[in-house]
Design an enzyme around this catalytic site. Sequence first.
Site, PDB file in Angstrom:
ATOM      1  N   TYR A  51      68.331  35.919 -16.744  1.00 10.45           N
ATOM      2  CA  TYR A  51      67.345  36.782 -17.405  1.00 10.45           C
ATOM      3  C   TYR A  51      66.181  37.071 -16.465  1.00 10.45           C
ATOM      4  O   TYR A  51      65.755  38.232 -16.331  1.00 10.45           O
ATOM      5  CB  TYR A  51      66.846  36.110 -18.683  1.00 10.45           C
ATOM      6  CG  TYR A  51      65.784  36.896 -19.411  1.00 10.45           C
ATOM      7  CD1 TYR A  51      66.121  37.989 -20.201  1.00 10.45           C
ATOM      8  CD2 TYR A  51      64.434  36.566 -19.297  1.00 10.45           C
ATOM      9  CE1 TYR A  51      65.149  38.719 -20.873  1.00 10.45           C
ATOM     10  CE2 TYR A  51      63.456  37.290 -19.957  1.00 10.45           C
ATOM     11  CZ  TYR A  51      63.816  38.362 -20.745  1.00 10.45           C
ATOM     12  OH  TYR A  51      62.848  39.085 -21.398  1.00 10.45           O
ATOM     13  N   ASP A  95      74.651  52.852 -27.049  1.00  7.28           N
ATOM     14  CA  ASP A  95      75.056  51.784 -26.138  1.00  7.28           C
ATOM     15  C   ASP A  95      74.469  52.121 -24.775  1.00  7.28           C
ATOM     16  O   ASP A  95      74.939  53.041 -24.101  1.00  7.28           O
ATOM     17  CB  ASP A  95      76.582  51.705 -26.066  1.00  7.28           C
ATOM     18  CG  ASP A  95      77.072  50.613 -25.123  1.00  7.28           C
ATOM     19  OD1 ASP A  95      76.247  49.992 -24.415  1.00  7.28           O
ATOM     20  OD2 ASP A  95      78.301  50.390 -25.084  1.00  7.28           O
TER      21      ASP A  95
END
Length: 282
Positions: free
Chosen positions: A156, A64
């Site tokens: 983004y 992660d």
Amino acid sequence: MNSRTRQELRGKVVAITGGARGIGLATATRLHRLGAAVAIGDIDAPRVKAAGEELGLAMHGELDVTDSRSFTEFLDQVERELGPIDVLVNNAGIMPVGPVAQEPDTVSKRILDINVYGVILGSKLAVRRMLPRRSGHIINLASLAGETFLPGLATYCGSKAAVIGFTEAARREHRGTGVRFSAVLPTFTDTELAAGTQGARGMRNATPEAVAEAVLSLIVRPRPQVRVTPASGAMSMSQRFMTIPVADFLLRAFGMHDAFTTKVDTEHRRAYESRARGDETS
């Protein structure tokens, strides 16, 4: 690939985030076949295990990138099993699409956590290991979207602009230390991130293999940035010399003004969006 390049790569320890699929997997495959000691990490534990075993990698594991403990443990395991890390490729990233006004706060935060904080965290953890050796290379996957700003991808684009800025500042900060920083700026690539969307009119998307080749080229001949594809990179760079109205006109001419808003094939994209937004394991 000449024998000298193979010799340079043989035995190099390369860790790749987001390595279970797409660009990360293509990069791992290319480097592994050339003799590098490759480790891949990914949040999708079953997928990264299957990818690592299929490739025959010596090390693969769950990772992660937004969690300092997880990232530290991954890098520790790489160095225990393969040796000091020569190259870290910060590849993990997500690209949910849609109008910013409709983007849930949880999705905005997830994009920034993975695309920006994950890159910064990985870079910091790696550079602390590399500085005492005065050797190492951190390669961060940005995007041409970080310098060509598109409707439907506001967060983004912002995240990838941040990666470009962070990488360039870190590169300058570490000049003369033996630790190098580079950024790869791909155009839209034929992976799940681009599912259900159309590329720029008249321009071809990149392939994961082409981006992997760009990463390889940076390892062999380090430099600050590389853009993929050359045609898309040239178009992106040219916009800095244009007025805003001209750049906006070209955006429409290439069909990118609505490619990530009204022109998205939502059904084709549904599975990726669900995973990217955190509705299921990504």
